[in-house]
Structures are given as C-alpha cells and as structure tokens.
Design a protein around this motif. Structure first.
Motif, PDB file in Angstrom:
ATOM      1  N   HIS A 311       1.868  -7.417   2.200  1.00 34.21           N
ATOM      2  CA  HIS A 311       1.396  -7.062   3.538  1.00 34.21           C
ATOM      3  C   HIS A 311      -0.089  -6.726   3.463  1.00 34.21           C
ATOM      4  N   GLU A 312      -0.718  -6.723   4.605  1.00 29.45           N
ATOM      5  CA  GLU A 312      -2.158  -6.480   4.676  1.00 29.45           C
ATOM      6  C   GLU A 312      -2.438  -5.025   5.043  1.00 29.45           C
ATOM      7  N   HIS A 313      -3.661  -4.593   4.716  1.00 29.17           N
ATOM      8  CA  HIS A 313      -4.100  -3.228   5.012  1.00 29.17           C
ATOM      9  C   HIS A 313      -5.389  -3.284   5.827  1.00 29.17           C
ATOM     10  N   ALA A 314      -5.581  -2.225   6.622  1.00 22.73           N
ATOM     11  CA  ALA A 314      -6.831  -2.126   7.371  1.00 22.73           C
ATOM     12  C   ALA A 314      -7.997  -1.936   6.405  1.00 22.73           C
ATOM     13  N   PRO A 319      -5.889  -3.915  -6.510  1.00 22.16           N
ATOM     14  CA  PRO A 319      -4.675  -4.556  -7.048  1.00 22.16           C
ATOM     15  C   PRO A 319      -3.970  -3.659  -8.069  1.00 22.16           C
ATOM     16  N   GLY A 320      -2.672  -3.536  -7.920  1.00 23.70           N
ATOM     17  CA  GLY A 320      -1.884  -2.753  -8.865  1.00 23.70           C
ATOM     18  C   GLY A 320      -1.883  -1.263  -8.629  1.00 23.70           C
ATOM     19  N   SER A 321      -2.588  -0.793  -7.587  1.00 20.72           N
ATOM     20  CA  SER A 321      -2.631   0.647  -7.329  1.00 20.72           C
ATOM     21  C   SER A 321      -1.450   1.059  -6.459  1.00 20.72           C
ATOM     22  N   ALA A 322      -0.799   2.174  -6.802  1.00 21.67           N
ATOM     23  CA  ALA A 322       0.347   2.677  -6.045  1.00 21.67           C
ATOM     24  C   ALA A 322      -0.133   3.450  -4.826  1.00 21.67           C
ATOM     25  N   HIS A 323       0.518   3.239  -3.710  1.00 23.52           N
ATOM     26  CA  HIS A 323       0.159   3.913  -2.473  1.00 23.52           C
ATOM     27  C   HIS A 323       1.396   3.985  -1.585  1.00 23.52           C
ATOM     28  N   SER A 324       1.342   4.804  -0.546  1.00 18.50           N
ATOM     29  CA  SER A 324       2.505   5.006   0.313  1.00 18.50           C
ATOM     30  C   SER A 324       2.091   4.932   1.776  1.00 18.50           C
ATOM     31  N   HIS A 325       2.872   4.198   2.551  1.00 17.55           N
ATOM     32  CA  HIS A 325       2.666   4.092   3.994  1.00 17.55           C
ATOM     33  C   HIS A 325       3.846   3.325   4.583  1.00 17.55           C
ATOM     34  N   ALA A 326       3.981   3.379   5.890  1.00 18.36           N
ATOM     35  CA  ALA A 326       5.024   2.590   6.553  1.00 18.36           C
ATOM     36  C   ALA A 326       4.654   1.115   6.463  1.00 18.36           C
ATOM     37  N   HIS A 327       5.593   0.284   6.023  1.00 19.34           N
ATOM     38  CA  HIS A 327       5.305  -1.139   5.874  1.00 19.34           C
ATOM     39  C   HIS A 327       6.536  -1.952   6.229  1.00 19.34           C
TER      40      HIS A 327
END
Length: 348
Positions: A311-314, A319-327
């Motif tokens: 998915h795309e981000h604003a 690359p490869g970094s962990a993150h959290s958000h609604a997707h």
C-alpha cells in the motif's frame, strides 16, 4: 524458529515461573486475593509501560467491532475463569485440579477448529496431544490422596474454568492484531480489581508492603508480560497452536522450581519432558502450504511492506522499516507456507 513460536514459549516460561517465584515469597495469601494481586500487578505495570512507550495516553486503536471480543475475553478469562477455579479448589484436591487443567488447551483447540474454523492437520493434532500427555504425566498425583472430599462439583467447576479460558483465548485471538500492551493491560486491571474485591469480601486482608511489592512484580512478569507475548503469539500462530505451546508452562515451571528451589527430579518429570519435546518438535517442523485467496481486509498492526502489505503512504517509508497504521489488504491469490495468523484465517 518462527518469532511467534518464541513468543509463545517465552509466555509459557514466564507464566510457569510465577508459581515457584510466588512460593519463594513464603507468604500465605488467600488464593482469590493472590490471583487478584497477580492480575493487578500485570495491569498496573503494563498500563504504566504503555504510557511511557507512547509518552502519554494513546487511544486503543480497537474498532467498534472489536470491543465486544475484548469485553468477552475479560469476562471469561479474567473473572469467571479464576472464580470458577478457586471454587473448584475448595471442592476437590489439588492433584485432581492439576489434571483437570489440562483440559484448557484441548478446549481451546476444539473451539478454534470447530467454532472459529482454524486450520488443523494431523501433525498439529498429534503434537498437541503429546504436549497435553506430558502435562498429565507431570501433574499425576503421587503419594497419598488429599483429604478434600471428592464430588462432581469440584471437577466440574475446574472444567468450567478451563472452558472460560478456552473462550478467552479464542476471543483474544480476534483482537490480537491490536496493541498487545493495551489488550493485556486492560485484562489485567479488570481481572485484578474484580478478584481483589472478591477476596476482600471473603475476609482476606491486603498483605504488608514487604509481601505486596514482590507479588505485584511477579504478576507483572508472570501474568502481564506473559500475556503480551501470548497475544503476539496469537497474532502469528492462531489460538490452537499458541495454546499448545503455552501448555508447556507446567513443565517449564517445574524446571524452574528444580533450579530455584533445589527440588528433586522424578522419573515422571523426564517422561513428561519427552512427551512435550516430541509435541513441540512436531509443531516446529509443520509445513502448511497451498494455494489460498485473501479477501479484502482492513486493520491496524505493526508491519513492514511485504507480499501481504502493498500500500502507499502520504509520506515516504524506508524499505524494511516497521510501522503501524490502519491499512487495507486487497484481494490476492497466491501460494506460500503460512500459519493461521491474522492474514491467513481462510477456510480449507
């Protein structure tokens, strides 16, 4: 080794260690109040840890549809289960109760497979049965039987407690993609407050600070951190497999007792170890792979961009970094090895 397997075994080790560590305190706290204080220690510790991690209070991230699952898990696992167990212990012997507690992983797996349609193949079933057999051998009564009067009421109460925790495990699985600290902390606080209230109502009194502080600390580690790891394992393994790995807790607790309390080792211990090691090996060497289809799914959890997260981000994400958000997960059909994790809860 799969990270989720490490979470499950670490959760079992911490929970198994809570009993010998509590025994080391050498204090006599009534069972209901002790359960309440252990839960309370987990809840307070995890809430504070989450507050420090997020630098303030942060919303849970649970959707409206997920709150009933968490509420049900708290009621069944944190309130009904412990109360039923304490009632059962007053009506039956400790040896009988120990054997009956081996019902929990069985009921967890049955609910996961029958009600929630989680996948199970022959290897997983045999592995779970081997681990449970080890638990039965480990808790098999030796010596003279307890003087507690035997009746159907005690075993039925313990069996009901096992059913409550089995329901709890499967309901928690439904929210395991959410913040594990929030889930475990909330369960600990509610369970701790309710059980402490019941214990005080029954005539117990709060122990002195010298006994209270280490009790709360043991609760934080053995119930709180353990539950966080259990939730993370549910996220990656599903309820049945996580429950099977967690069933090694009595063995791990016994092993810790041998080290800390210098207790003797019986032949039954090594027989139980053989059963459990065989069961864990069957689970670790599981290979489950087939063509499967992902339906559209929207949720929030920590992730990296892989084949399941395209998915795309604003803003640009490394690359490869962990993150959290609604997707949102789009429909996809592919073939690869997998567990019944939060992304693979399809029918077979």
């Amino acid at each position: 080794m799969n990270t989720s397997v490490i979470y499950a075994l670490a959760a079992a080790a911490l929970f198994g260690a809570s009993t010998p560590l509590a025994k080391l305190l050498g204090t006599e706290i009534p069972p209901v109040l002790l359960a309440g204080l252990l839960y309370l220690g987990s809840g307070i510790g995890l809430v504070l840890l989450r507050f420090i991690r997020d630098r303030g209070w942060k919303k849970s991230g649970l959707s409206v549809r997920e709150w009933p699952w968490l509420g049900g898990a708290i009621v069944f696992g944190g309130i009904l289960g412990p109360v039923a167990l304490m009632l059962g212990l007053t009506l039956t012997s400790g040896a009988t109760a120990s054997l009956m507690l081996n019902l929990e992983p069985v009921l967890t797996a049955v609910l996961a497979w029958v009600v929630f349609k989680e996948n199970a193949d022959r290897r997983i079933v045999v592995g779970m049965l081997a681990i449970i057999a080890g638990g039965i051998v480990l808790s098999w009564p030796s010596g003279q039987a307890s003087s507690v009067e035997q009746s159907w009421g005690g075993p039925l109460a313990v069996a009901f407690a096992c059913l409550c925790w089995a329901v709890d495990n499967n309901l928690t699985r439904k929210v395991s993609a959410s913040d594990a600290l929030f889930i475990a902390g909330t369960k600990g606080l509610f369970a701790g407050l309710v059980n402490c209230a019941i214990g005080l109502t029954l005539g117990a009194s709060i122990p002195p600070l010298a006994a209270l502080s280490p009790t709360l600390l043991i609760g934080f580690l053995g119930y709180g951190v353990s539950l966080v790891l259990f939730v993370l394992a549910l996220r990656g393994l599903g309820a049945a497999r996580t429950g099977a790995y967690f069933s090694t807790a009595p063995f791990l607790g016994a092993a810790i007792s041998i080290v800390l309390l210098d207790e003797s080792v019986s032949m039954l211990f090594w027989v139980a170890a053989a059963f459990m090691m065989f069961g864990v090996w069957l689970h670790l060497t599981e290979q489950h792979e087939h063509m499967h289809e992902h339906q559209p799914l929207q949720h929030t959890h920590r992730h990296i961009h892989d084949e399941h997260h395209q998915h795309e981000h604003a803003e640009e994400v490394a690359p490869g970094s962990a993150h959290s958000h609604a997707h949102l997960h789009y429909p996809v059909r592919h073939n690869h090895p997998h567990f019944p994790d939060i992304h693979h809860r399809h029918r077979h």
